[in-house]
Design an enzyme around this catalytic site. Sequence first.
Site, short mmCIF file in Angstrom:
data_model
loop_
_atom_site.label_atom_id
_atom_site.label_comp_id
_atom_site.label_asym_id
_atom_site.label_seq_id
_atom_site.Cartn_x
_atom_site.Cartn_y
_atom_site.Cartn_z
N LYS A 45 -5.92 26.13 -5.23
CA LYS A 45 -5.39 27.75 -5.29
C LYS A 45 -4.75 28.06 -3.89
CE LYS A 45 -8.22 30.49 -8.21
NZ LYS A 45 -9.65 31.26 -8.21
N LYS A 105 -17.07 20.70 -18.79
CA LYS A 105 -17.87 20.93 -19.97
C LYS A 105 -17.79 22.08 -20.57
CE LYS A 105 -19.90 21.70 -16.14
NZ LYS A 105 -20.74 21.11 -15.01
N VAL A 132 -20.94 15.48 -18.72
CA VAL A 132 -22.25 15.68 -19.27
C VAL A 132 -23.01 14.67 -18.32
CG1 VAL A 132 -23.83 15.05 -20.80
CG2 VAL A 132 -21.57 16.01 -21.60
N LYS A 205 -23.33 21.01 -22.47
CA LYS A 205 -23.68 19.53 -22.16
C LYS A 205 -24.44 19.13 -23.62
CE LYS A 205 -23.72 19.56 -17.31
NZ LYS A 205 -24.48 19.90 -16.13
N1 NDP Z 1 -20.13 20.16 -8.70
C1 NDP Z 1 -20.64 19.15 -9.31
O1 NDP Z 1 -21.50 18.70 -9.02
C2 NDP Z 1 -20.12 18.82 -10.76
C3 NDP Z 1 -19.02 19.76 -11.30
N2 NDP Z 1 -18.63 19.40 -12.42
C4 NDP Z 1 -17.38 20.09 -12.94
O2 NDP Z 1 -16.27 19.71 -12.50
C5 NDP Z 1 -15.37 20.61 -11.94
C6 NDP Z 1 -15.17 21.06 -10.65
O3 NDP Z 1 -16.24 21.53 -10.03
P1 NDP Z 1 -16.52 21.78 -8.40
O4 NDP Z 1 -15.73 20.43 -7.81
O5 NDP Z 1 -17.83 21.71 -7.98
O6 NDP Z 1 -15.47 23.22 -8.25
P2 NDP Z 1 -15.26 23.87 -6.93
O7 NDP Z 1 -15.55 25.09 -6.98
O8 NDP Z 1 -15.87 22.98 -5.77
O9 NDP Z 1 -13.56 23.30 -6.82
C7 NDP Z 1 -12.83 23.82 -7.49
C8 NDP Z 1 -11.31 23.46 -7.35
O10 NDP Z 1 -10.28 23.96 -8.17
C9 NDP Z 1 -9.43 24.54 -7.47
N3 NDP Z 1 -8.84 25.77 -8.37
C10 NDP Z 1 -9.82 26.67 -8.98
N4 NDP Z 1 -8.89 27.39 -9.79
C11 NDP Z 1 -7.43 26.98 -9.80
C12 NDP Z 1 -6.46 27.36 -10.41
N5 NDP Z 1 -6.39 28.47 -11.10
N6 NDP Z 1 -5.31 26.85 -9.97
C13 NDP Z 1 -5.54 25.75 -8.85
N7 NDP Z 1 -6.63 25.38 -8.59
C14 NDP Z 1 -7.83 25.94 -8.87
C15 NDP Z 1 -10.18 25.18 -6.18
O11 NDP Z 1 -9.02 25.74 -5.30
P3 NDP Z 1 -9.32 26.22 -3.71
O12 NDP Z 1 -10.35 25.44 -3.12
O13 NDP Z 1 -8.12 26.43 -3.30
O14 NDP Z 1 -9.97 27.65 -4.04
C16 NDP Z 1 -10.96 24.14 -5.76
O15 NDP Z 1 -10.32 23.26 -5.01
C17 NDP Z 1 -15.84 22.03 -12.86
O16 NDP Z 1 -15.40 21.94 -14.14
C18 NDP Z 1 -17.36 21.61 -12.93
O17 NDP Z 1 -18.13 22.17 -13.81
C19 NDP Z 1 -19.00 18.36 -13.36
C20 NDP Z 1 -20.20 17.72 -13.14
C21 NDP Z 1 -20.74 18.13 -11.61
N1 LIG Z 2 -23.52 22.75 -12.18
C1 LIG Z 2 -23.96 21.74 -12.86
C2 LIG Z 2 -22.88 20.50 -12.20
C3 LIG Z 2 -22.88 19.31 -13.39
O1 LIG Z 2 -22.47 19.58 -14.13
C4 LIG Z 2 -25.00 21.17 -12.60
O2 LIG Z 2 -25.73 21.90 -11.68
O3 LIG Z 2 -25.55 20.36 -13.50
NA NA Z 3 -21.64 11.42 -17.43
#
Ligand code: NDP
Ligand SMILES: N[C@@H](CC=O)C(=O)O
Ligand code: NA
Length: 425
Positions: A45, A105, A132, A205
């Site tokens: 973003k 998810k 998941v 999940k």
């Molecule tokens: N965190 C975890 O432990 C886990 C997360 N997940 C899943 O992984 C995914 C990512 O999670 P996470 O890394 O924690 O999220 P974050 O909030 O840390 O990161 C999200 C990223 O996506 C970018 N972004 C958000 N919206 C847009 C958009 N409209 N266009 C372009 N870029 C965008 C953001 O950009 P900017 O930085 O510029 O704002 C940021 O870099 C989610 O679906 C989450 O549910 C799954 C398992 C574990």
């Molecule tokens: N927010 C989620 C991230 C992984 O899916 C969690 O806490 O389990």
């Molecule tokens: Na997994």
Amino acid sequence: MDEIKIGLVGLGTVGSSVLKMVTENSDKVQNITGRNLSIKTVVVKNVAKHQNEVPAGVTVTDDIDKIINDPEIKIVVEVMGGVHPAKEVITALLNAKKHVVTANKDLIASAGEDLATIAKQNHCDLMYEASVAGGIPILRTIVTSFAADYITEVKGIVNGTTNFILTQMQRNHWSYDQALMKAQELGFAESDPTNDVEGIDAAYKMVILSQFSYGTHIKLSNMSVEGISTIQQEDVQQADAFGYTIKLLGISRRIDDGVFTEVGPVLVPQDHPLATINNENNAVMVTGEAVGETLFYGPGAGGLPTANSVLSDIVSVTKNIVLGTTGNGFNNYQSKVGKVDPNNVIYPYYLSLKMLDAPGQMLQFTQIMTQIGASFSQIVQTKNDDQTARVVIITHEMSKKQLNDLKSHLSKINTMSLLAAYKVL
Ligand SMILES: NC(=O)C1=CN([C@@H]2O[C@H](COP(=O)(O)OP(=O)(O)OC[C@H]3O[C@@H](n4cnc5c(N)ncnc54)[C@H](OP(=O)(O)O)[C@@H]3O)[C@@H](O)[C@H]2O)C=CC1
Ligand SMILES: N[C@@H](CC=O)C(=O)O
Ligand code: NA
């Protein structure tokens, strides 16, 4: 060696770890796949925030078309999260013949079937092992290692944030707010943690796990979903005194001809394996008719563990590209199941009540329990304040119908109220 270029959408907790792993672990991946994998373009973003976080030669942009329209990019990792615009982005990527790996998810639970159809139409792969239980390789395990077994139950701790909060509340007597803040700081929580603490993330999940285990799509609207935001420190301590640990569990089991799936706080006996899963770790128990009970344990949240699952999908897609076998679906099990009568869903319950500290109150409560055909196995009464007592009970097994009857009786008595009702495993 042939190259495969990757597009990355999102550079937060998971995205930055995916970038690190693709960059630093490329030798092993090359060795296994015979292809040189590298990230070409990253979409975020806020471009200015991320400009210095990528190696030389990697483009950072806020324009998704730079990936969609780049014929060199074959695999795209979506780790931006949320249903919109992620759904539209993945649809456009698949229609542009890109293979997609996602950790999302929310999206897979709500639109996974539609996206899988679009993927197949385009002979593309769509994989989501990271969606998941973060770092636990559970989805591919169910597809491959339970391929022939008849799964009767899948349950476990599938949200890292809430398990971290409950662990800190129980072990270190932290407040709920303090523990949530730390989980956010460590990158476990979603950008808006409501879905974590209200059980919705775990429910997503469980939808995906049920799909893989039983071949059937369980609608979120048909599930009972409860989170941890109203759990009181005194219930955590009282459960502990009874010999239980409160865990947020997802439980999906075959009952009658159907499948019953729910998420909520559960008192787990302290000698049960699920009671020993602490902090952001997750554990999934899969029970199959042939194999019996199995347990899969590991980190359920966090950048690198989740990135490891993303990388396992990237490697699978790459192998499919090399073999010309893309577009065959991540999970091809489809089956119809019937409805479950909630009267047949039975558990012991932990009930926490506040009642006027006066003669006859316990008698009245006992009469209600007798009327609904339920009984106690443990009971403790403590002082709540000058006028009221706190009564905590563990019941013998009772059905959801009996629990609802109890709630309705109690709602008509103004000297007693039910503060909490949690299942006991
Ligand atoms: N965190 C975890 O432990 C886990 C997360 N997940 C899943 O992984 C995914 C990512 O999670 P996470 O890394 O924690 O999220 P974050 O909030 O840390 O990161 C999200 C990223 O996506 C970018 N972004 C958000 N919206 C847009 C958009 N409209 N266009 C372009 N870029 C965008 C953001 O950009 P900017 O930085 O510029 O704002 C940021 O870099 C989610 O679906 C989450 O549910 C799954 C398992 C574990
Ligand atoms: N927010 C989620 C991230 C992984 O899916 C969690 O806490 O389990
Ligand atoms: Na997994």
